[in-house]
Design an enzyme around this catalytic site. Sequence first.
Site, mmCIF file in Angstrom:
data_model
loop_
_atom_site.group_PDB
_atom_site.id
_atom_site.type_symbol
_atom_site.label_atom_id
_atom_site.label_comp_id
_atom_site.label_asym_id
_atom_site.label_seq_id
_atom_site.Cartn_x
_atom_site.Cartn_y
_atom_site.Cartn_z
ATOM 1 N N ASP A 88 -6.363 -1.303 3.342
ATOM 2 C CA ASP A 88 -6.949 -0.445 2.593
ATOM 3 C C ASP A 88 -8.637 -0.789 2.466
ATOM 4 O OD1 ASP A 88 -4.515 0.551 1.545
ATOM 5 O OD2 ASP A 88 -4.431 -0.951 -0.092
HETATM 6 N N1 URA Z 1 -0.461 -3.591 1.333
HETATM 7 C C1 URA Z 1 -1.505 -2.977 0.390
HETATM 8 O O1 URA Z 1 -1.356 -2.523 -0.641
HETATM 9 N N2 URA Z 1 -2.924 -2.672 1.097
HETATM 10 C C2 URA Z 1 -3.282 -3.065 2.404
HETATM 11 O O2 URA Z 1 -4.268 -3.145 2.567
HETATM 12 C C3 URA Z 1 -2.240 -3.621 2.930
HETATM 13 C C4 URA Z 1 -1.105 -3.741 2.539
#
Ligand code: URA
Length: 239
Positions: free
Chosen positions: A103
Site C-alpha cells: 500500500d
Molecule cells: N497488507 C496490507 O494491508 N497492506 C500492505 O501493503 C501489504 C499487506
Amino acid sequence: MRLDKLLANMGFGSRKEVKVLLKKGAVRVNAQPVKDAALHIDPVKDEVTILGEPVVYKEFIYVMMNKPQGVLSATEDKRDRTVVDLLDEENRRYEPFPVGRLDKDTEGFLLLTNDGKLAHNLLSPKKGVPKTYYAHVAGVVTEDDALRFSEGVTLDDGYLTKPGQLRILKSAEVSEIELTITEGKFHQVKRMFEAVGKKVVYLKRLSMGPLVLDETLALGAYRELTEAELGLLTQLSEN
Ligand code: URA
C-alpha cells in the site's frame, strides 16, 4: 538479438548513437569488426567488445528496495511518484516492475524485476510464498488473536484467509507484532486486524520468501540482489 538493440540495452546510447559507434569501427563481435547494426547475435555466446572492452550482457535485473511511505507500488502514475521513479536511469532501462504491491502507506521490502517468470512464482497462490510484516496495531493484541489468525479469519468480503502466524512483540494500547502470511489479498494485513476489531497504524514488510529486507537500506534506497540471494530465488523457481 540485433546488435544495436543489445548495445542500446546495455547503455551505450540510443540506437542512433550506437550506429555511430558501429560506423566508427569501435565494435567487434568475436574479434571481427562489425558495422552492421542489424547483425543478429547471441548475447550469451558471442563476445562483443567496444574499443576492446567486453560488453557484459545482462537480461534481468533484481532490485531490493526499502519502500518509503507515500510512493505507489506501480511502474507509472499520473499523480503520484512510483517505486520505479525512485530508480536511477541505468536500472530503469531494464523496465523493472514491482513484484506484488505494498500500500501507499506501507514501508519495507519490495522486489523489482523484469523477470516475469520469477515474479509469477513469487506471487502464485500455489507456491504460498510466506511474507512477514511488522506492524503497530491500535488495540491490545492478545494470544486469542494469534489463535484466531492461526485458524484463518474471515475478511469483510467473506473470504476466509489461510492461517497466519502472529508473533506478539508488545501487547499494549498500541501493540507491536510480526505477522507471517502466505497469500496477498488486497490490504490483507490491515483487514485481518480489522476482522479482530483492531487497526493497523504502521506497516512494514520484513521479508518475502527467502529474501529479507536489508536494514542498512534507508527508506527509498535500493540495491541489486547479491549472488547468494539470487541463488535462494533459483531454488524457489525449481520447487
Ligand atoms: N497488507 C496490507 O494491508 N497492506 C500492505 O501493503 C501489504 C499487506
